[in-house]
Design a protein around this motif. Structure first.
Motif, PDB file in Angstrom:
ATOM      1  N   ALA A 178       0.818  -1.214   0.000  1.00 32.09           N
ATOM      2  CA  ALA A 178       0.000   0.000   0.000  1.00 32.09           C
ATOM      3  C   ALA A 178       0.853   1.266   0.000  1.00 32.09           C
ATOM      4  CB  ALA A 178      -0.942  -0.001   1.205  1.00 32.09           C
ATOM      5  N   TYR A 179       2.086   1.167   0.509  1.00 29.57           N
ATOM      6  CA  TYR A 179       2.976   2.330   0.528  1.00 29.57           C
ATOM      7  C   TYR A 179       3.984   2.308  -0.618  1.00 29.57           C
ATOM      8  CZ  TYR A 179       1.326   3.855   5.128  1.00 29.57           C
ATOM      9  OH  TYR A 179       0.567   4.321   6.172  1.00 29.57           O
ATOM     10  N   HIS A 180       3.834   1.385  -1.556  1.00 29.68           N
ATOM     11  CA  HIS A 180       4.694   1.360  -2.734  1.00 29.68           C
ATOM     12  C   HIS A 180       4.143   2.347  -3.759  1.00 29.68           C
ATOM     13  CE1 HIS A 180       6.406  -2.934  -1.907  1.00 29.68           C
ATOM     14  NE2 HIS A 180       6.343  -2.200  -0.819  1.00 29.68           N
ATOM     15  N   MET A 181       5.014   3.186  -4.314  1.00 26.36           N
ATOM     16  CA  MET A 181       4.580   4.219  -5.264  1.00 26.36           C
ATOM     17  C   MET A 181       5.297   4.004  -6.599  1.00 26.36           C
ATOM     18  SD  MET A 181       4.437   7.545  -2.732  1.00 26.36           S
ATOM     19  CE  MET A 181       3.432   8.479  -3.883  1.00 26.36           C
ATOM     20  N   PRO A 182       4.629   3.325  -7.539  1.00 26.68           N
ATOM     21  CA  PRO A 182       5.280   3.025  -8.820  1.00 26.68           C
ATOM     22  C   PRO A 182       5.098   4.134  -9.862  1.00 26.68           C
ATOM     23  CG  PRO A 182       3.180   1.874  -8.666  1.00 26.68           C
ATOM     24  CD  PRO A 182       3.331   2.658  -7.397  1.00 26.68           C
ATOM     25  N   ILE A 183       6.074   4.217 -10.746  1.00 23.20           N
ATOM     26  CA  ILE A 183       6.001   5.055 -11.943  1.00 23.20           C
ATOM     27  C   ILE A 183       6.432   4.176 -13.117  1.00 23.20           C
ATOM     28  CG2 ILE A 183       6.673   7.233 -13.032  1.00 23.20           C
ATOM     29  CD1 ILE A 183       7.957   8.033 -10.359  1.00 23.20           C
ATOM     30  N   VAL A 184       5.661   4.183 -14.187  1.00 22.66           N
ATOM     31  CA  VAL A 184       6.017   3.443 -15.396  1.00 22.66           C
ATOM     32  C   VAL A 184       6.377   4.459 -16.475  1.00 22.66           C
ATOM     33  CG1 VAL A 184       5.254   1.821 -17.165  1.00 22.66           C
ATOM     34  CG2 VAL A 184       4.495   1.522 -14.789  1.00 22.66           C
ATOM     35  N   ILE A 185       7.595   4.342 -17.012  1.00 22.15           N
ATOM     36  CA  ILE A 185       8.074   5.263 -18.044  1.00 22.15           C
ATOM     37  C   ILE A 185       8.361   4.467 -19.310  1.00 22.15           C
ATOM     38  CG2 ILE A 185       9.829   6.973 -18.668  1.00 22.15           C
ATOM     39  CD1 ILE A 185      10.393   7.320 -15.674  1.00 22.15           C
ATOM     40  N   ARG A 186       7.636   4.780 -20.383  1.00 15.48           N
ATOM     41  CA  ARG A 186       7.872   4.135 -21.686  1.00 15.48           C
ATOM     42  C   ARG A 186       8.703   5.085 -22.529  1.00 15.48           C
ATOM     43  NH1 ARG A 186       2.856   2.861 -19.934  1.00 15.48           N
ATOM     44  NH2 ARG A 186       2.468   0.631 -19.602  1.00 15.48           N
ATOM     45  N   LEU A 187       9.930   4.676 -22.800  1.00 13.94           N
ATOM     46  CA  LEU A 187      10.873   5.511 -23.526  1.00 13.94           C
ATOM     47  C   LEU A 187      10.609   5.416 -25.023  1.00 13.94           C
ATOM     48  CD1 LEU A 187      13.942   4.410 -21.398  1.00 13.94           C
ATOM     49  CD2 LEU A 187      12.643   6.526 -21.173  1.00 13.94           C
ATOM     50  N   PHE A 225      -0.817   1.650 -10.783  1.00 11.15           N
ATOM     51  CA  PHE A 225      -1.486   1.059  -9.620  1.00 11.15           C
ATOM     52  C   PHE A 225      -0.559   0.072  -8.920  1.00 11.15           C
ATOM     53  CE2 PHE A 225      -4.956  -2.019  -8.120  1.00 11.15           C
ATOM     54  CZ  PHE A 225      -5.155  -1.316  -6.945  1.00 11.15           C
ATOM     55  N   ASN A 226      -0.541   0.127  -7.566  1.00  9.28           N
ATOM     56  CA  ASN A 226       0.307  -0.762  -6.778  1.00  9.28           C
ATOM     57  C   ASN A 226      -0.410  -2.013  -6.293  1.00  9.28           C
ATOM     58  OD1 ASN A 226      -1.388   0.288  -4.841  1.00  9.28           O
ATOM     59  ND2 ASN A 226       0.192   1.426  -3.737  1.00  9.28           N
ATOM     60  N   GLN A 227      -1.633  -2.261  -6.787  1.00 12.47           N
ATOM     61  CA  GLN A 227      -2.425  -3.457  -6.458  1.00 12.47           C
ATOM     62  C   GLN A 227      -2.850  -3.497  -4.994  1.00 12.47           C
ATOM     63  OE1 GLN A 227      -3.236  -5.306  -9.152  1.00 12.47           O
ATOM     64  NE2 GLN A 227      -1.933  -3.907 -10.309  1.00 12.47           N
ATOM     65  N   ALA A 228      -2.891  -2.327  -4.355  1.00 13.52           N
ATOM     66  CA  ALA A 228      -3.265  -2.277  -2.937  1.00 13.52           C
ATOM     67  C   ALA A 228      -4.053  -1.002  -2.678  1.00 13.52           C
ATOM     68  CB  ALA A 228      -2.028  -2.331  -2.044  1.00 13.52           C
ATOM     69  N   VAL A 229      -4.691  -0.963  -1.522  1.00 10.60           N
ATOM     70  CA  VAL A 229      -5.465   0.215  -1.141  1.00 10.60           C
ATOM     71  C   VAL A 229      -5.347   0.421   0.358  1.00 10.60           C
ATOM     72  CG1 VAL A 229      -7.614  -1.092  -0.833  1.00 10.60           C
ATOM     73  CG2 VAL A 229      -7.732   1.355  -1.341  1.00 10.60           C
ATOM     74  N   ARG A 230      -5.266   1.679   0.769  1.00  8.15           N
ATOM     75  CA  ARG A 230      -5.339   2.014   2.195  1.00  8.15           C
ATOM     76  C   ARG A 230      -6.762   2.482   2.486  1.00  8.15           C
ATOM     77  NH1 ARG A 230      -3.111   6.180   3.977  1.00  8.15           N
ATOM     78  NH2 ARG A 230      -2.713   7.250   2.009  1.00  8.15           N
ATOM     79  N   GLY A 231      -7.445   1.761   3.370  1.00  3.85           N
ATOM     80  CA  GLY A 231      -8.839   2.065   3.627  1.00  3.85           C
ATOM     81  C   GLY A 231      -9.739   1.335   2.658  1.00  3.85           C
ATOM     82  N   ALA A 232     -10.976   1.823   2.548  1.00  2.00           N
ATOM     83  CA  ALA A 232     -11.949   1.164   1.674  1.00  2.00           C
ATOM     84  C   ALA A 232     -11.954   1.761   0.275  1.00  2.00           C
ATOM     85  CB  ALA A 232     -13.348   1.270   2.289  1.00  2.00           C
ATOM     86  N   LEU A 233     -11.676   3.063   0.170  1.00  2.00           N
ATOM     87  CA  LEU A 233     -11.742   3.734  -1.129  1.00  2.00           C
ATOM     88  C   LEU A 233     -10.788   4.913  -1.140  1.00  2.00           C
ATOM     89  CD1 LEU A 233     -15.007   4.722  -3.039  1.00  2.00           C
ATOM     90  CD2 LEU A 233     -13.144   6.342  -2.793  1.00  2.00           C
TER      91      LEU A 233
END
Length: 467
Positions: free
Chosen positions: A22-31, A316-324
């Motif tokens: 839930a605390y992982h923050m991904p960035i995807v960069i397509r060069l 998306f990191n495939q997780a959520v903090r809380g319900a929404l």
């Protein structure tokens, strides 16, 4: 070595209690094409050297958390690293290259939404052979503690009139009550936000969301909002310069939208004055949760785009903090929303997204809230009630006197009775880690954080030790 900030301490606590990705923050960069791997690898090293927080780890020393250099510095890998970050070894950022796709993943302990734009811009500059302007050096955690201390009295006065424990919220097909972190799903969509005089896009969307939640039958609405705590000294720096605070409203169906939204804006302006003070420092008895409320909102403007780079800032990191969680990214071509949710609690995410879009499309300054969306009858009061636990007998326990002495020493308060709740005594997560560390060092007794939070009295702690 430097002591962590309040925000970092809270994240560390929740990580230890199972926050997972839930605390992982991904960035995807397509060069735009296959990159020169050597150039990119050097750029990664340069970014990590420019922002040393990325190459750090967290170590506990006598109950106090410190940032220290990671055992190995950040580097460009050929394949993504799976699983959780090792907070004690570090580093707290990962870079991997697959063809022309660069995946960056940072831990929220050293990162926030604006950090994504800073990292992308600096990485692009180093790839182009350009050196970004130098950054000033400062102990940001120490500066934050000074600012929090200066505003603490004001924050306590502010929340004394407003705070209530966030409760559940009714939504189509279910009830949102989770404040934990866990597996999640996501739905991404565009939001067309009308212009309303005197209001920002964020304020219009937040007012619309509160109106929508009220229309589902919730008498009182609370959402947590992420507020930036960056100062001029922190501009251009990567770090977790953000604080999550609650916004409470009671939308009335007969109120014009512009009037309700203006009132919400006025409340936000007052909230901004105390935005750096964590709620647990300002309100006695607040226990740590991965999410402050079941529903949370974050908003930010996208930074400068890098020509040729396709950057996925809402990956998306495939997780959520809380319900929404509703994450909003304001881009040059409009507002993009990512609705992250717990599928066990939100059964109809598309319905909520459609209802929000529909409500926004009907907004007019003079239109009543009831003209924007049909209101349901009020549900049962949404008040969070703590379950009453047992109160085990502790008289005569061989560790009672020594543990009591540690509590009184850390809390700087005496006497502490066996059934006094540590949060009612003004304790918080930092207090608890210090007590745990002193029990470990002096008594050779180990107690887990989640056990302590579930049993926040001396009697409860002794019961855990007995098991």
């Amino acid at each position: 070595m430097t002591e962590v900030s309040f925000a970092q301490h809270g994240m560390w606590i929740n990580e230890r209690m199972g926050a997972g990705p839930a605390y992982h923050m991904p960035i995807v960069i397509r060069l735009p094409g296959p990159p020169d791997r050597g150039v990119l690898a050097k750029a990664v090293v340069a970014v990590a050297e420019r922002h040393p927080l990325l190459g750090s780890a967290v170590q506990e020393r006598d109950g106090v958390l410190h940032l220290v250099p990671a055992r190995t510095p950040p580097a460009l890998a050929d394949t993504p690293v799976e699983g959780p970050f090792d907070l004690e070894r570090g580093p707290l950022v990962r870079f991997s290259l697959d063809g022309r796709t660069l995946l960056v993943e940072a831990h929220h302990l050293v990162f926030d939404g604006q950090s994504k734009d800073i990292l992308v811009a600096d990485l692009a500059a180093f790839c182009e052979g350009t050196v970004p302007p130098p950054l000033g050096t400062a102990d940001h955690a120490a500066l934050q503690r000074e600012r929090v201390a200066a505003r603490l009295g004001q924050a306590r006065e502010f929340w004394a009139e407003r705070w209530r424990e966030p409760g559940e919220l009714a939504v189509p097909g279910g009830v949102l009550r989770s404040r934990k972190a866990g597996p999640g799903k996501a739905a991404e969509f565009r939001l067309d936000v009308p212009e309303v005089g005197g209001l920002t896009r964020f304020e219009v969307v937040l007012a619309a969301l509160h109106t929508l939640l009220r229309s589902y039958g919730n008498a009182g609405v609370v959402t947590a909002v992420d507020l930036s705590t960056r100062t001029e000294a922190e501009a251009g720096h990567i770090g977790p310069f953000v604080n999550e605070l609650p916004v409470f409203t009671s939308p009335s169906p007969g109120t014009p939208f512009a009037e309700f939204a203006a009132g919400l804006r006025a409340e936000l302006r007052q909230l901004y004055a105390v935005r750096e003070v964590p709620i647990a420092r300002a309100v006695p008895g607040v226990k740590p949760h991965a999410a402050l409320a079941p529903v949370s909102v974050s908003y930010r403007r996208a930074g400068r785009q890098v020509p040729g780079w396709e950057v996925e800032l809402l990956a998306f990191n495939q997780a959520v903090r809380g319900a929404l969680q509703l994450q909003l990214l304001d881009e040059p071509d409009g507002l993009r929303a990512s609705l992250r949710y717990d599928p066990d609690e939100l059964a109809e995410p598309d319905r909520v997204a459609d209802d929000l879009r529909s409500l926004l499309s009907r907004i007019g300054p003079d239109r009543l809230l009831s003209e924007l969306v049909p209101f349901q009858g009020v549900c049962a009061p949404n008040v969070a009630v703590a379950a009453a636990g047992s109160t085990p007998a502790v008289a005569g326990h061989p560790l009672l006197a020594e543990i009591t002495a540690i509590w009184e020493e850390v809390l700087k308060f005496s006497p502490v009775e066996p059934h006094d709740d540590i949060f009612d005594l003004g304790g918080h997560s930092l207090t608890i880690t210090q007590i745990i560390a002193r029990m470990r060092k002096r008594l050779n007794v180990e107690i887990e954080l989640d056990d302590f939070f579930d049993n926040p009295t001396i009697a409860g702690v002794l019961e855990v030790i007995r098991r």
